[in-house]
Write a protein that holds these residues in place. Sequence first.
Motif, PDB file in Angstrom:
ATOM      1  N   LEU A   1       0.834  -1.212   0.000  1.00 34.01           N
ATOM      2  CA  LEU A   1       0.000   0.000   0.000  1.00 34.01           C
ATOM      3  C   LEU A   1       0.865   1.258   0.000  1.00 34.01           C
ATOM      4  N   GLY A   2       2.151   1.100   0.350  1.00 28.19           N
ATOM      5  CA  GLY A   2       3.062   2.248   0.361  1.00 28.19           C
ATOM      6  C   GLY A   2       3.766   2.452   1.694  1.00 28.19           C
ATOM      7  N   CYS A   3       3.359   1.728   2.745  1.00 26.53           N
ATOM      8  CA  CYS A   3       3.949   1.918   4.089  1.00 26.53           C
ATOM      9  C   CYS A   3       5.362   1.340   4.155  1.00 26.53           C
ATOM     10  N   ARG A   4       6.136   1.849   5.134  1.00 22.17           N
ATOM     11  CA  ARG A   4       7.411   1.206   5.470  1.00 22.17           C
ATOM     12  C   ARG A   4       7.204   0.504   6.796  1.00 22.17           C
ATOM     13  N   VAL A   5       7.607  -0.754   6.866  1.00 22.30           N
ATOM     14  CA  VAL A   5       7.382  -1.522   8.102  1.00 22.30           C
ATOM     15  C   VAL A   5       8.667  -2.239   8.482  1.00 22.30           C
ATOM     16  N   GLU A   6       9.054  -2.128   9.737  1.00 20.35           N
ATOM     17  CA  GLU A   6      10.227  -2.895  10.216  1.00 20.35           C
ATOM     18  C   GLU A   6      10.079  -3.162  11.701  1.00 20.35           C
ATOM     19  N   ARG A   7      10.908  -4.104  12.200  1.00 22.57           N
ATOM     20  CA  ARG A   7      10.957  -4.332  13.648  1.00 22.57           C
ATOM     21  C   ARG A   7      12.247  -3.703  14.157  1.00 22.57           C
ATOM     22  N   ASN A   8      12.187  -2.963  15.273  1.00 21.77           N
ATOM     23  CA  ASN A   8      13.421  -2.393  15.812  1.00 21.77           C
ATOM     24  C   ASN A   8      14.092  -3.387  16.764  1.00 21.77           C
ATOM     25  N   ASP A   9      15.212  -2.971  17.388  1.00 18.98           N
ATOM     26  CA  ASP A   9      16.000  -3.888  18.224  1.00 18.98           C
ATOM     27  C   ASP A   9      15.206  -4.449  19.402  1.00 18.98           C
ATOM     28  N   GLN A  10      14.231  -3.671  19.878  1.00 11.28           N
ATOM     29  CA  GLN A  10      13.439  -4.151  21.029  1.00 11.28           C
ATOM     30  C   GLN A  10      12.279  -5.049  20.593  1.00 11.28           C
ATOM     31  N   GLY A  11      12.186  -5.344  19.314  1.00 13.82           N
ATOM     32  CA  GLY A  11      11.078  -6.180  18.829  1.00 13.82           C
ATOM     33  C   GLY A  11       9.800  -5.386  18.595  1.00 13.82           C
ATOM     34  N   HIS A  12       9.865  -4.025  18.687  1.00 10.53           N
ATOM     35  CA  HIS A  12       8.666  -3.225  18.405  1.00 10.53           C
ATOM     36  C   HIS A  12       8.461  -3.159  16.898  1.00 10.53           C
ATOM     37  N   MET A  13       7.219  -3.211  16.475  1.00  9.33           N
ATOM     38  CA  MET A  13       6.959  -3.063  15.040  1.00  9.33           C
ATOM     39  C   MET A  13       6.757  -1.580  14.721  1.00  9.33           C
ATOM     40  N   LEU A  14       7.540  -1.072  13.776  1.00 13.16           N
ATOM     41  CA  LEU A  14       7.409   0.330  13.383  1.00 13.16           C
ATOM     42  C   LEU A  14       6.696   0.373  12.037  1.00 13.16           C
ATOM     43  N   ILE A  15       5.585   1.101  11.992  1.00 12.36           N
ATOM     44  CA  ILE A  15       4.847   1.236  10.719  1.00 12.36           C
ATOM     45  C   ILE A  15       4.843   2.704  10.342  1.00 12.36           C
ATOM     46  N   ASP A  16       5.503   3.030   9.243  1.00 15.73           N
ATOM     47  CA  ASP A  16       5.511   4.409   8.772  1.00 15.73           C
ATOM     48  C   ASP A  16       4.501   4.523   7.634  1.00 15.73           C
ATOM     49  N   SER A  17       3.403   5.203   7.926  1.00 16.77           N
ATOM     50  CA  SER A  17       2.322   5.311   6.933  1.00 16.77           C
ATOM     51  C   SER A  17       2.263   6.728   6.364  1.00 16.77           C
ATOM     52  N   THR A  18       3.420   7.393   6.290  1.00 19.34           N
ATOM     53  CA  THR A  18       3.443   8.747   5.710  1.00 19.34           C
ATOM     54  C   THR A  18       2.938   8.689   4.266  1.00 19.34           C
ATOM     55  N   VAL A  19       3.351   7.640   3.565  1.00 19.74           N
ATOM     56  CA  VAL A  19       2.899   7.476   2.171  1.00 19.74           C
ATOM     57  C   VAL A  19       1.988   6.247   2.078  1.00 19.74           C
ATOM     58  N   VAL A  20       0.761   6.480   1.612  1.00 23.52           N
ATOM     59  CA  VAL A  20      -0.135   5.361   1.269  1.00 23.52           C
ATOM     60  C   VAL A  20      -0.674   5.720  -0.116  1.00 23.52           C
ATOM     61  N   ASP A  21       0.045   5.293  -1.147  1.00 17.06           N
ATOM     62  CA  ASP A  21      -0.284   5.769  -2.496  1.00 17.06           C
ATOM     63  C   ASP A  21      -0.819   4.685  -3.422  1.00 17.06           C
ATOM     64  N   ASN A  22      -1.071   3.499  -2.843  1.00 20.00           N
ATOM     65  CA  ASN A  22      -1.590   2.407  -3.678  1.00 20.00           C
ATOM     66  C   ASN A  22      -2.672   1.652  -2.897  1.00 20.00           C
ATOM     67  N   PRO A  23      -3.877   2.261  -2.787  1.00 18.48           N
ATOM     68  CA  PRO A  23      -4.897   1.658  -1.908  1.00 18.48           C
ATOM     69  C   PRO A  23      -5.545   0.404  -2.497  1.00 18.48           C
ATOM     70  N   VAL A  24      -4.711  -0.583  -2.792  1.00 19.74           N
ATOM     71  CA  VAL A  24      -5.190  -1.808  -3.444  1.00 19.74           C
ATOM     72  C   VAL A  24      -4.706  -3.042  -2.670  1.00 19.74           C
ATOM     73  N   GLY A  25      -5.625  -3.840  -2.191  1.00 22.17           N
ATOM     74  CA  GLY A  25      -5.290  -5.111  -1.543  1.00 22.17           C
ATOM     75  C   GLY A  25      -5.309  -6.202  -2.603  1.00 22.17           C
ATOM     76  N   GLU A  26      -4.128  -6.573  -3.084  1.00 29.97           N
ATOM     77  CA  GLU A  26      -4.010  -7.501  -4.220  1.00 29.97           C
ATOM     78  C   GLU A  26      -4.488  -8.907  -3.861  1.00 29.97           C
ATOM     79  N   TYR A  27      -5.091  -9.560  -4.844  1.00 31.65           N
ATOM     80  CA  TYR A  27      -5.554 -10.945  -4.676  1.00 31.65           C
ATOM     81  C   TYR A  27      -4.439 -11.846  -4.161  1.00 31.65           C
ATOM     82  N   GLU A  28      -3.233 -11.677  -4.719  1.00 33.83           N
ATOM     83  CA  GLU A  28      -2.122 -12.583  -4.379  1.00 33.83           C
ATOM     84  C   GLU A  28      -1.791 -12.541  -2.881  1.00 33.83           C
TER      85      GLU A  28
END
Length: 422
Positions: free
Chosen positions: A60-87
């Motif tokens: 969808l355009g987000c950046r997602v990673e886990r940091n050293d503490q195991g926290h999930m970081l979701i950067d949703s500054t850009v969401v430029d493809n609002p499509v949930g693909e079949y695959e």
Amino acid sequence: MDVLRIEGPVRLSGQVPVNGSKNAALPIMASALLAEGQSSLIGVPDLSDVRVFVELLKHLGCRVERNDQGHMLIDSTVVDNPVGEYEIVRKMRASICILGPLLARCGRAEVSMPGGCAIGDRPINLHVRGLRELGAKIHLKNGYVIAEAPDGLTGASIFLGGSFGSTVLGTANVMMAATLAKGRTMIESAACEPEIADLAHCLNAMGARISGIGSPRLVIEGVSQLHPVEYTVIPDRIEAGTFMVAAAITGGELELINCRLDDMMAVVDRFRSIGVAVEKAGSGCAVARTGPIKPAEITTQPYPGFPTDLQAQFMALLALAEGNSVVIEKIFPDRFMHVAELNRMAADLRKEGPAVVVAGVEKLVAAPVMASDLRASAALVLAGMAAEGTTVINRVYHIDRGYEQIEKRLNPLGAKIYRENA
Ligand code: EPU
């Protein structure tokens, strides 16, 4: 493809921490789409379903990673493809919960229609009905749900009950969309599951105005924008319940760390009625069985009733009860794929429509079996630990969807479960 080889019978004892909830984490990850910027989620379990959802958010355009503490970081500054693909969506039905947030954020969303699965048809008519009531125009094209609201959504009074009661992800979708709608939304017959309450608390921490949390009537006052958040996901009550059955079926005793017993009253009630002791202890609870397993009647219902996601595991336990039990499935009437497999392990189960008559047997006997869905495979692991001999479970990828390294969690407690590449 991996198989699990399980040697039994064993008796479990010791302490086990309960992970963050899969079914809370997935919609909470979707809620990050509603606010521009970086959110930090604590306690997101490392499961294959979560990894599929990460893939979806990245598309969808987000950046997602886990940091050293195991926290999930979701950067949703850009969401430029609002499509949930079949695959991606075809791999996991929960993907549908991006529909509401994408629509609210982008004014448009295209999400592949999720298909049915081993536990039944799983329609999304209530999701669609709720979003339409908020003013979205929705149609189907080439297997995709196309939702549009170019001028934004408007609050409404919405009844979200269906033939099987409330809908968990339908409530999540409509509630998330309503946070950014103009005016007030009331959702009647909302799902009361703790995972939905957790999502609502997370949304409020992002600046939403939701009241009635945990009740069947949610009131959402729309706001113009939400902000990123740091949020800790609740512990997984279904994983906790699975560990409790593990203690009970092996005649063992376990202490569960990080478990909210108050979210599990129906389950605790059934455990106690069949002779399994469950008591609060520290941040969790202690579970033990010393005497025989008594038979019971179990009916799955929306929360606060007995959860369908523990039906299969409980059936494995009742298979060893002294007497006859009845298990009635009122959420997914076809969710009985485990019945034939448990019978291969010398259980005596007879399916009668949406119910199963469980005639207790003295012992289960190991066999090669096939995992068909997530909770059914958990039931087979539990049965395998109680059965005499070596059980081999095929298609174990199902269990990895919802349990993080099950063998590494259970083996320190006394289980003998080995993952092998067949
Ligand atoms: N339903 C409809 N129309 C809809 C939506 C649902 O008729 O638009 C029906 C379903 O067919 C079912 C009932 O309503 O008979 C309840 O389904 P619900 O929508 O509540 O299920 P879900 O939101 O798709 C979530 C969990 C499931 C869990 C169910 C019920 C997630 C990611 N999934 O699914 O979890 O079984 O609620 O509690 O939260 C699992 O973790 O193993 C799992 C399957």
